[in-house]
Design a protein around this motif. Structure first.
Motif, PDB file in Angstrom:
ATOM      1  N   GLU A  38      22.677  29.467   6.776  1.00 26.91           N
ATOM      2  CA  GLU A  38      21.693  30.091   5.907  1.00 26.91           C
ATOM      3  C   GLU A  38      20.544  30.663   6.708  1.00 26.91           C
ATOM      4  OE1 GLU A  38      19.366  29.214   1.746  1.00 26.91           O
ATOM      5  OE2 GLU A  38      20.188  27.558   2.885  1.00 26.91           O
ATOM      6  N   VAL A  96      24.079  36.253   8.477  1.00 32.35           N
ATOM      7  CA  VAL A  96      23.879  37.431   7.656  1.00 32.35           C
ATOM      8  C   VAL A  96      25.218  37.793   7.033  1.00 32.35           C
ATOM      9  CG1 VAL A  96      23.313  39.862   7.648  1.00 32.35           C
ATOM     10  CG2 VAL A  96      21.995  38.314   9.051  1.00 32.35           C
ATOM     11  N   TRP A  97      25.234  37.960   5.739  1.00 25.82           N
ATOM     12  CA  TRP A  97      26.474  38.325   5.064  1.00 25.82           C
ATOM     13  C   TRP A  97      26.746  39.794   5.309  1.00 25.82           C
ATOM     14  CZ3 TRP A  97      30.858  36.931   3.463  1.00 25.82           C
ATOM     15  CH2 TRP A  97      31.556  37.640   2.501  1.00 25.82           C
ATOM     16  N   ASN A 113      28.782  42.753   4.481  1.00 28.72           N
ATOM     17  CA  ASN A 113      29.672  43.219   3.431  1.00 28.72           C
ATOM     18  C   ASN A 113      30.032  44.671   3.685  1.00 28.72           C
ATOM     19  OD1 ASN A 113      30.880  44.044   1.035  1.00 28.72           O
ATOM     20  ND2 ASN A 113      29.616  42.685  -0.218  1.00 28.72           N
ATOM     21  N   THR A 151      16.207  34.745   7.761  1.00 30.48           N
ATOM     22  CA  THR A 151      16.716  35.531   8.877  1.00 30.48           C
ATOM     23  C   THR A 151      15.554  36.281   9.512  1.00 30.48           C
ATOM     24  OG1 THR A 151      17.219  37.388   7.406  1.00 30.48           O
ATOM     25  CG2 THR A 151      18.997  35.831   7.849  1.00 30.48           C
ATOM     26  N   ASN A 192      18.732  38.671  13.608  1.00 28.81           N
ATOM     27  CA  ASN A 192      19.968  38.824  12.856  1.00 28.81           C
ATOM     28  C   ASN A 192      20.274  40.281  12.538  1.00 28.81           C
ATOM     29  OD1 ASN A 192      18.440  36.150  11.586  1.00 28.81           O
ATOM     30  ND2 ASN A 192      20.531  35.801  12.256  1.00 28.81           N
ATOM     31  N   GLN A 201      21.285  43.563   2.462  1.00 30.66           N
ATOM     32  CA  GLN A 201      22.031  42.556   3.209  1.00 30.66           C
ATOM     33  C   GLN A 201      21.643  41.146   2.760  1.00 30.66           C
ATOM     34  OE1 GLN A 201      24.420  42.926   5.448  1.00 30.66           O
ATOM     35  NE2 GLN A 201      24.363  45.097   5.890  1.00 30.66           N
ATOM     36  N   GLU A 202      20.358  40.914   2.564  1.00 37.42           N
ATOM     37  CA  GLU A 202      19.903  39.583   2.178  1.00 37.42           C
ATOM     38  C   GLU A 202      20.367  39.208   0.773  1.00 37.42           C
ATOM     39  OE1 GLU A 202      18.036  36.879   3.809  1.00 37.42           O
ATOM     40  OE2 GLU A 202      19.304  38.060   5.128  1.00 37.42           O
ATOM     41  N   ARG A 261      23.960  38.309   1.043  1.00 36.91           N
ATOM     42  CA  ARG A 261      24.139  37.010   1.703  1.00 36.91           C
ATOM     43  C   ARG A 261      23.849  35.857   0.743  1.00 36.91           C
ATOM     44  NH1 ARG A 261      20.911  33.245   4.324  1.00 36.91           N
ATOM     45  NH2 ARG A 261      19.027  34.479   3.974  1.00 36.91           N
ATOM     46  N   LYS A 292      26.505  33.036  -0.686  1.00 39.09           N
ATOM     47  CA  LYS A 292      26.274  31.600  -0.503  1.00 39.09           C
ATOM     48  C   LYS A 292      26.345  30.858  -1.838  1.00 39.09           C
ATOM     49  CE  LYS A 292      23.055  28.298   1.521  1.00 39.09           C
ATOM     50  NZ  LYS A 292      24.081  27.677   2.365  1.00 39.09           N
ATOM     51  N   PRO A 336      29.100  32.905   3.687  1.00 41.43           N
ATOM     52  CA  PRO A 336      28.557  34.037   4.450  1.00 41.43           C
ATOM     53  C   PRO A 336      28.889  33.904   5.934  1.00 41.43           C
ATOM     54  CG  PRO A 336      26.908  33.147   2.960  1.00 41.43           C
ATOM     55  CD  PRO A 336      28.052  32.190   2.943  1.00 41.43           C
ATOM     56  N   HIS A 352      25.871  36.255  11.455  1.00 40.44           N
ATOM     57  CA  HIS A 352      25.726  37.504  12.205  1.00 40.44           C
ATOM     58  C   HIS A 352      24.460  37.435  13.036  1.00 40.44           C
ATOM     59  CE1 HIS A 352      25.796  41.734  13.229  1.00 40.44           C
ATOM     60  NE2 HIS A 352      24.560  41.855  12.772  1.00 40.44           N
TER      61      HIS A 352
END
Length: 509
Positions: free
Chosen positions: A60, A64-65, A67, A205, A230, A458-459, A462, A466, A479, A482
């Protein structure tokens, strides 16, 4: 002494030194930053009690997710809000930290609980994929850490509606411990490790915006430094949000008509050199003056700046430093008469290309270039600049320039890209077409707001990933962590402009 204490002590000692930007001192400072960056990286991965964060907290805080559905972003115009909305009670807003902490050091901010909802001052533009219906008090918060950089005016807190989602953004550091503050955005030039918000919270992040020279902050050119972040927006094409072509406004900028070859030859007959050099920032990591000084032994060069100055401007207006650093019409007309410009960056790094390269091309002078080793990847065609490092010695380069100066037909081949349809570089054309932000273009968003929205989307992705992972008890993927890689900056250690470092005398200046 704690890890944080060791780090701060090291930073203050290192930053108090008053070394010059000469090659030797630049090398020493680079090594010093490498050591300091390593200490900071160690500090951010452990609590003050040296208790490592568990894997879920690490994911967490550091992850970084990524996608693939949000690769192509379009900027959304911000909604102006002066303050954050009402929120949960203060004790519920505190980010939960592992280990024991001093209460006074982690008092939550009152800015989120005592503020009103704020007033919408302009209409919000939502990207075609943004179906975010949450109120301000439900949105994640992005905190701009640098005091002098907040891409919104006049307030200090805004709502931004981006291509896929929405966020609250602020420059108010009192929210740094809030559980909704999901990412902190740093400006690379201003980043000082001893001022960083340590220890890092496991739910946050870090994002880096650094469009300027790598010489502005050496720690970012080393793996321990860049891996603090990140998300990145740098001049490197490999960064998460590349700013490689930040100094090129449009393709049309390159096709501005050049001064005629007849006028340039007349300029030469009046006693002016074929080559112009104009720098007032001397002793930089690229050590450009050392090379130019050697080149001057083999060919005439008119130097107007404070570095190696050998000629005066013909008017007081042109002598004005502020005029000489802008695209003033009189200044541009004067420099456009030169056939060649020595275009040498202050630091050597892949994809680091500034106005020193693009401006001569705009006015129709041929750049004699040293800077980005990958510069040819971005040129309008295969024959538009002269790269210094293609020649073994300054003498060889001087002979080549002399031959072009005496052959109009060969010289004009370097300006073919100014003709319609002669810009053939697909990478350059595609990159400019896909670029979502503009340069000096009020009809397009700027890259600061663009990167801000990139981080926002991005956040949100993510956080949702999660939540889904937790709700499905692991059936949905967690996630993916990254962390920035070395090639998001990755600039080499400075070397002499000519010759070897170990051959320089001890009193070299």
């Amino acid at each position: 002494m704690s890890c944080f204490g060791v780090f701060c002590t090291c930073c203050r000692v290192g930053l108090s030194s008053r070394g010059t930007m000469r090659t030797r001192s630049a090398l020493r400072e680079t090594i010093w930053y490498f050591i300091v960056g390593g200490i900071l990286l160690t500090c951010t991965w452990a609590t003050p009690d040296s208790e490592p964060l568990d894997s879920s907290e690490y994911l967490e805080g550091e992850g970084v997710w990524m996608n693939s559905a949000i690769n192509d972003l379009h900027h959304g115009h911000p909604v102006h809000n002066d303050q954050f909305p009402e929120d949960l009670p203060l004790e519920q807003n505190m980010a939960v930290m592992p280990g024991q902490w001093e209460q006074d050091s982690f008092q939550p901010s009152s800015v989120l609980s005592n503020a009103g909802r704020g007033v919408v001052m302009v209409d919000s533009y939502r990207g075609p994929g943004n179906r975010d219906t949450r109120s301000n008090k439900e949105l994640p918060i992005l905190l701009w850490w640098s005091q002098n950089l907040f891409p919104h005016f006049p307030g200090g807190t805004e709502r931004v509606d981006c291509p896929l989602s929405s966020c609250m953004v602020t420059k108010d550091k009192r929210v740094k411990l809030h559980k909704r503050t999901k990412s902190i955005i740093f400006y690379g030039t201003d980043f000082r490790a001893y001022e960083a918000p340590l220890p890092r919270l496991p739910h946050q992040t870090w994002a880096l915006f650094h469009e300027e020279s790598p010489m502005n902050n050496y720690v970012l050119s080393h793996l321990p430094g860049i891996r603090l972040f990140n998300y990145t927006a740098t001049f490197r094409r490999e960064s998460d949000y590349p700013l490689t072509l930040q100094w090129l406004p449009t393709i049309g900028y390159l096709q501005n008509p050049a001064v005629s070859i007849a006028e340039k030859n007349k300029w030469r007959q009046e006693g002016y050199a074929a080559i112009l050099y104009m720098q007032s920032h001397c002793d930089v990591p690229s050590d450009r003056d050392r090379y130019v000084k050697e080149l001057m032994k083999h060919i005439q060069i008119d130097s107007y700046g404070q570095c190696l100055k050998n000629r005066q401007f013909p008017s007081k207006r042109l002598e004005d430093t502020s005029t000489a650093t802008t695209e003033d019409q009189q200044f541009m007309e004067f420099t456009a008469r030169y056939k060649f410009h020595l275009a040498m960056e202050n630091a050597i790094c892949a994809d680091y290309m500034t106005e020193k390269l693009w401006r001569p091309m705009h006015i129709g002078a041929v750049p004699i270039y040293r800077g980005s080793p990958s510069v040819k990847d971005w040129m309008p065609n295969d024959n538009s600049i002269i790269v210094i490092d293609d020649f073994e010695t300054p003498e060889e380069l001087a002979k080549f320039i002399t031959s072009l100066d005496q052959d109009d037909e060969e010289y004009l081949k370097y300006l073919e890209y100014k003709k319609p349809g002669e810009i053939t570089n697909k990478l350059l054309l595609d990159s400019m077409q896909k670029r979502e932000w503009g340069v000096n273009d009020m009809s397009a968003p700027n890259y600061l707001n663009g990167f801000e929205c990139f981080v926002c989307d991005q956040e949100n992705a993510r956080v949702e990933a999660k939540k889904k992972h937790k709700k499905t008890q692991g059936k949905s993927s967690a996630p993916v962590p990254h962390i920035a890689a070395n090639n998001h900056m990755g600039c080499p250690i400075p070397v002499p402009g000519i010759g070897k470092a170990d051959a320089l005398p001890e009193d070299d200046r």
